[in-house]
Design a protein around this motif. Structure first.
Motif, short mmCIF file in Angstrom:
data_model
loop_
_atom_site.label_atom_id
_atom_site.label_comp_id
_atom_site.label_asym_id
_atom_site.label_seq_id
_atom_site.Cartn_x
_atom_site.Cartn_y
_atom_site.Cartn_z
N LEU A 274 36.87 59.19 47.19
CA LEU A 274 35.63 58.72 47.80
C LEU A 274 35.40 59.44 49.12
O LEU A 274 36.32 59.58 49.93
CB LEU A 274 35.71 57.22 48.02
N LYS A 476 38.07 51.93 38.63
CA LYS A 476 37.41 51.85 39.93
C LYS A 476 36.24 52.84 39.95
O LYS A 476 36.40 54.02 39.71
CB LYS A 476 38.38 52.17 41.05
N ALA A 478 33.19 54.13 42.52
CA ALA A 478 32.88 54.06 43.95
C ALA A 478 32.02 55.24 44.36
O ALA A 478 31.98 56.29 43.69
CB ALA A 478 34.17 54.03 44.77
N GLN A 516 29.58 53.06 52.12
CA GLN A 516 30.43 53.15 50.93
C GLN A 516 30.25 51.90 50.07
O GLN A 516 29.92 50.81 50.57
CB GLN A 516 31.89 53.30 51.33
N SER A 518 31.86 50.07 46.07
CA SER A 518 32.81 50.18 44.96
C SER A 518 32.65 48.99 44.02
O SER A 518 32.14 47.93 44.42
CB SER A 518 34.26 50.25 45.46
#
Length: 565
Positions: A274, A476, A478, A516, A518
């Motif tokens: 990320l 995951k 993100a 950010q 996720s």
């Protein structure tokens, strides 16, 4: 047969044909000198720009000049006196080089010796500098060597042998040659005969052994000009880089009067792959029109503000850094960024509020555009109301705690939250004209881009990468989302034709940075598409309609394809 043997050549001597024009010989000398100077400047750029022999000779002349002459030069030419002196050195060298070219056509060795003598003058000047070292002679020595080789090469090139065409008819059957003679030798005979006569392909003697070849000279000159120009340009660039790097290394950044707040805990989710919340300077994207990065010395940098103002002003770098400084976290985005593209980054900037500087000039009513110009001539049109509305629009001098690098606009650039870079983020800024959009036009507008460029709400998937092969089960997902000066309030993710689900958002210090996000997802086996969309603080959700970057920014959902199983 002996008649084919060429006469013995005298080393260092060329027998000139009568047809060599003076301009050709002088041109060979001029180009040779240009190559010498270009190569010398290239080597000086690597070692030290002050070791360039022309500069060293000019400095020596200044030191040796009597006081009254110096005073006359200053009174006559003002601050241009040194430029006139260096220009005079170049003129003298040009005249001498032309004369050496004329001499070289007749006597090459004396011309080479004279070329070397000029080099000795440069060497003496270089070595007489305070603190001079042995390595400082390299620019002059290498340059003279290159110039001598070029002079010899061009001289011989334009005096190369040209095949002789026999005056006899091309058709030996149409005419005959009859001759009667008595004598001895391989090319004569005794008797009478009629028939075809064949002559050698080349028949030249004396000065005819070398004829002037205009084409060979001009092609050689063209090559020499390219070498000289490339060497000089590269040398200047290298020297400029070293000088600017030295100046940058001495800069001590003042403490901001208005520091940025500490980044909140949880601003960076620290997920592998990320994009980090703060983009390292070395990884920050670069998009500009400069093929060669301008090297601007802060000691000579100034910013002029003029146009529709009451008091035109000009400030130096020292003036700027003495003003109250503001620190701000701002994400920059390029309008050329495709959906999901890499041309976006976030940094902590240090600079002076543009609004404070502009108010000092007294903005006139009716002005709505700031036409900024960079050191390389690029222009940018920024809506004035955006700069003046209270946001952290800066004349920035630093990013992430370091003075700007030349790639990112050293010594000063603009940073304006909420606008694409092509209408706001002028690097190496040196001039601001306060004007109107209906009176002036910036670089990109006639090239198909919108006059104003507010940033559109966008989002991107960083993890996983498109095309990745993933194991089935919990995965995951993100990425980052941005809507500068509005802020991101929500991010949603969808897999295949399923429902949109809200992602978890990281913390953010304010509306001017990206954010950010996720989400964990149990991906089924097979090929899966993953989409993302963001909603800004005004309640606007980015559109699914795909549009290219031109004319005012790309739109659409960032979508990736992964293989699960």
């Amino acid at each position: 047969m002996r008649g084919n043997m060429a006469p013995a050549r005298v080393p260092g001597r060329i027998v000139p044909p009568a047809g060599v024009p003076g301009w050709a010989a002088a041109l060979a000398g001029l180009v040779s000198a240009a190559v010498a100077l270009g190569i010398a400047q290239l080597v000086a750029g690597v070692i030290d720009g002050a070791t360039f022999p022309v500069i060293a000779v000019g400095e020596s002349l200044i030191d040796l000049s009597p006081g009254p002459l110096k005073e006359w030069a200053i009174a006559t030419f003002g601050t241009n006196d040194k430029a006139v002196l260096v220009g005079g050195v170049f003129v003298v060298l040009a005249v001498a080089a032309g004369a050496l070219g004329v001499l070289a056509v007749r006597r090459l060795r004396p011309a080479v010796a004279a070329f070397g003598a000029i080099g000795v003058v440069g060497l003496v000047a270089v070595l007489s500098r305070p603190g001079a070292q042995a390595v400082d002679v390299l620019p002059t020595v290498v340059g003279i060597g290159a110039g001598v080789w070029t002079l010899s090469w061009l001289t011989r090139r334009m005096l190369r042998a040209v095949p002789y065409e026999s005056p006899l008819p091309a058709d030996p059957e149409s005419e005959t040659e009859t001759g009667t003679g008595t004598g001895t030798g391989t090319d004569t005979g005794t008797g009478t005969g009629t028939g075809d006569v064949e002559r050698p392909v080349v028949m030249r003697a004396g000065a005819e052994l070398r004829a002037f070849d205009r084409r060979a000279l001009l092609t050689g000159v063209a090559g020499g000009v390219v070498v000289a120009g490339a060497g000089a340009l590269a040398g200047q660039m290298l020297a400029g880089r070293k000088e600017v790097a030295a100046a940058r290394s001495t800069i001590k950044l003042p403490a901001p009067r208005t520091p940025a707040k500490p980044l909140p805990a949880g601003v960076d989710l620290r997920i592998r792959g990320l994009s980090p919340f703060v983009t390292p300077n070395a990884d920050f994207y670069r998009v500009d029109t400069a093929l060669i990065v301008p090297q601007v010395d802060p000691a000579s940098w100034t910013l002029k503000i003029h146009g529709l103002v009451d008091r035109p002003i000009e400030i130096s770098y020292a003036d700027l850094v003495r003003m109250p400084l503001t620190e701000a976290d701002v994400t920059l985005t390029c309008v050329s960024n495709e959906v999901g593209g890499p041309y976006v980054g976030n940094a902590r900037w240090l600079g002076v509020r543009m609004a404070d500087v502009l108010r000092g000039a007294g903005l006139r009513s009716g002005a709505d555009m700031l036409l900024s110009t960079s050191a390389d001539g690029f222009t940018c049109g920024t809506p004035m109301d955006v700069v003046m509305d209270g946001r952290d629009a800066l004349f920035a001098i630093a990013m992430n705690g370091e003075a700007l690098s030349p790639d990112h606009g050293f010594p000063v650039r603009q940073v304006v939250p909420g606008l694409y870079g092509y209408v706001s983020a002028t690097k190496w800024v040196t001039d601001i004209k306060v004007t109107r959009f209906d009176q002036d036009i910036a670089y990109w507008t006639p090239r198909g881009w919108a006059e104003r460029g507010p940033i559109k709400t966008q989002s991107r998937i960083d993890v996983p990468q498109s095309g990745a092969s993933l194991p089935p089960g919990r995965t995951k997902i993100a990425g980052v989302a941005w809507a500068q000066h509005r802020g991101v309030d929500a991010v949603e993710v969808r897999v295949g034709d399923g429902d949109w689900r809200l992602a978890t958002l990281a913390e953010t210090p304010g509306p001017d940075t990206w954010r950010q996000w996720s989400i964990d997802w149990d991906l089924p086996r097979g090929e899966q598409t993953i989409e993302v969309r963001a909603t800004d603080a005004t309640g606007h959700t980015q559109t699914a309609a795909l549009a290219p970057p031109a004319p005012d920014g790309a739109t659409g959902y960032h979508t990736i394809l992964v293989k699960v199983g």
